[in-house]
Design an enzyme around this catalytic site. Structure first.
Site, mmCIF file in Angstrom:
data_model
loop_
_atom_site.group_PDB
_atom_site.id
_atom_site.type_symbol
_atom_site.label_atom_id
_atom_site.label_comp_id
_atom_site.label_asym_id
_atom_site.label_seq_id
_atom_site.Cartn_x
_atom_site.Cartn_y
_atom_site.Cartn_z
ATOM 1 N N HIS A 294 -9.739 -0.616 2.249
ATOM 2 C CA HIS A 294 -10.612 -0.307 3.388
ATOM 3 C C HIS A 294 -11.887 -1.151 3.352
ATOM 4 O O HIS A 294 -12.988 -0.671 3.589
ATOM 5 C CB HIS A 294 -10.978 1.181 3.385
ATOM 6 C CG HIS A 294 -9.785 2.080 3.322
ATOM 7 N ND1 HIS A 294 -8.900 2.247 4.369
ATOM 8 C CD2 HIS A 294 -9.306 2.852 2.312
ATOM 9 C CE1 HIS A 294 -7.951 3.089 4.021
ATOM 10 N NE2 HIS A 294 -8.165 3.473 2.782
ATOM 11 N N GLU B 179 2.523 3.920 -4.373
ATOM 12 C CA GLU B 179 2.004 2.586 -4.689
ATOM 13 C C GLU B 179 3.048 1.763 -5.445
ATOM 14 O O GLU B 179 3.258 0.579 -5.148
ATOM 15 C CB GLU B 179 0.721 2.702 -5.521
ATOM 16 C CG GLU B 179 -0.442 3.398 -4.823
ATOM 17 C CD GLU B 179 -1.130 2.541 -3.770
ATOM 18 O OE1 GLU B 179 -0.614 1.441 -3.453
ATOM 19 O OE2 GLU B 179 -2.186 2.975 -3.277
ATOM 20 N N ASP C 195 -4.381 -2.407 -3.463
ATOM 21 C CA ASP C 195 -5.670 -1.755 -3.722
ATOM 22 C C ASP C 195 -5.530 -0.631 -4.754
ATOM 23 O O ASP C 195 -6.460 0.147 -4.957
ATOM 24 C CB ASP C 195 -6.297 -1.230 -2.431
ATOM 25 C CG ASP C 195 -5.424 -0.197 -1.728
ATOM 26 O OD1 ASP C 195 -4.468 0.313 -2.342
ATOM 27 O OD2 ASP C 195 -5.695 0.115 -0.548
ATOM 28 N N ASP D 284 0.855 -1.185 0.000
ATOM 29 C CA ASP D 284 0.000 0.000 0.000
ATOM 30 C C ASP D 284 0.891 1.235 0.000
ATOM 31 O O ASP D 284 2.048 1.183 0.435
ATOM 32 C CB ASP D 284 -0.915 0.022 1.218
ATOM 33 C CG ASP D 284 -2.016 1.071 1.104
ATOM 34 O OD1 ASP D 284 -2.377 1.429 -0.048
ATOM 35 O OD2 ASP D 284 -2.514 1.542 2.132
ATOM 36 N N GLY D 285 0.363 2.328 -0.498
ATOM 37 C CA GLY D 285 1.099 3.583 -0.502
ATOM 38 C C GLY D 285 0.136 4.745 -0.605
ATOM 39 O O GLY D 285 -0.993 4.590 -1.072
ATOM 40 N N ASP E 105 -1.957 -0.120 5.312
ATOM 41 C CA ASP E 105 -2.478 1.238 5.445
ATOM 42 C C ASP E 105 -2.124 1.815 6.819
ATOM 43 O O ASP E 105 -1.742 2.984 6.939
ATOM 44 C CB ASP E 105 -3.995 1.224 5.249
ATOM 45 C CG ASP E 105 -4.613 2.603 5.337
ATOM 46 O OD1 ASP E 105 -4.347 3.432 4.451
ATOM 47 O OD2 ASP E 105 -5.341 2.861 6.309
#
Length: 292
Positions: A120, A57, A79, A16-17, A130
């Site tokens: 999320h 990302e 994501d 994630d980023g 996250d």
């Protein structure tokens, strides 16, 4: 009938980023790496002083793959549609070329299967990545993203040279053109759920064979309307062909927040190409305000 060959993954990776505001905010990238043979789980995170969501990302994937050996077989969960669709060849590489060069080098010596997951949405390891990003953005340490500074400089030069009206926009011939109803102002406002001033400005642009910068600047919502605060999920449910439109816009705008704004204009009746141009014009106006 032959069965699809099942890959024996050596590593399962979640990445994630993101950044505090995009572009230019404090950023971070994180990864959770699961070694399938032993079940060992390792976490990695790094914060940056100034960057973009998409750079983080891609950098998260780079950071994770650098921790795996050559010839590893990796299932990579993210994501980020930008990351996953670019790795799968759906999107072309137009920005962040310094990072894509590094990532491509790593992929050449590994088998990487990218998988998109909804952010999320309760996925444990996605949520953990996250959480790691948020922690390091708040408490550090933060380092410099040198590539962002270089790309930003080049981007500013391009904006100064070409401007929003000089950037080419390509919408595939297969994408359906929208037929705009304008029998009356009342009908338009009812169909597209917009205020009268907004409808008038859009129809004015549509009747102009050669719209200019000012034409796009003058398009306004005239306050909060039905679409102003609609999240992506709600737009997806109400706009036909949403996924294709989103992907086309993302290739030109390169940022989910900008694409969301574009899709709201598209929902108001502005054709997709003009919706993309509208966002570029607004971006140039904002850029000039900050610079001066």
């Amino acid at each position: 009938m032959s069965k699809k060959k099942q890959l024996n993954y050596t590593h399962i990776i979640y990445t994630d980023g993101g950044c505090s505001f995009n572009p230019g905010g404090t950023g971070a990238c994180a990864a959770v790496i699961i070694e399938t043979d032993t079940g060992e789980i390792k976490e990695y995170v790094q914060g940056y002083q100034s960057t973009t969501n998409n750079r983080m990302e891609v950098m998260a994937a780079i950071m994770a793959l650098e921790k795996t050996p050559e010839h590893a077989v990796v299932q990579l969960f993210s994501d980020s549609e930008y990351l996953v669709h670019t790795l799968n060849g759906v999107y072309s590489k137009k920005k962040n070329l310094d990072l894509w060069k590094k990532l491509n080098h790593l992929i050449q010596t590994r088998k990487v299967i990218p998988v998109w997951v909804r952010g999320h949405h309760g996925d444990h390891y996605n949520e953990r990545c996250d959480e790691l990003c948020n922690q390091v953005m708040q408490s550090g340490p933060l380092i410099q993203d040198a590539g962002y500074d270089q790309n930003l400089h080049a981007s500013e030069k391009q904006m100064e040279k070409k401007g929003a009206m000089g950037i080419p926009i390509s919408v595939p011939d297969s994408f359906p053109n929208r037929t705009i109803r304008h029998d009356s102002m009342e009908e338009y406002c009812t169909q597209y759920r917009v205020h009268e001033k907004c409808a008038r400005s859009i129809l004015s642009l549509m009747k102009n064979p050669k719209p200019n910068f000012k034409s796009y600047m003058e398009i306004r919502t005239d306050g909060i309307d039905y679409w102003s605060r609609k999240p992506r999920k709600a737009l997806e449910e109400q706009i036909p062909g949403f996924k294709d439109a989103w992907n086309i816009a993302l290739q030109h705008l390169g940022d989910d927040k900008k694409v969301l704004s574009c899709m709201r204009w598209y929902a108001r009746g502005l054709p997709l190409k003009d919706s993309i141009r509208k966002v570029l014009v607004d971006e140039e106006v904002a850029y000039n305000c900050i610079r001066h």
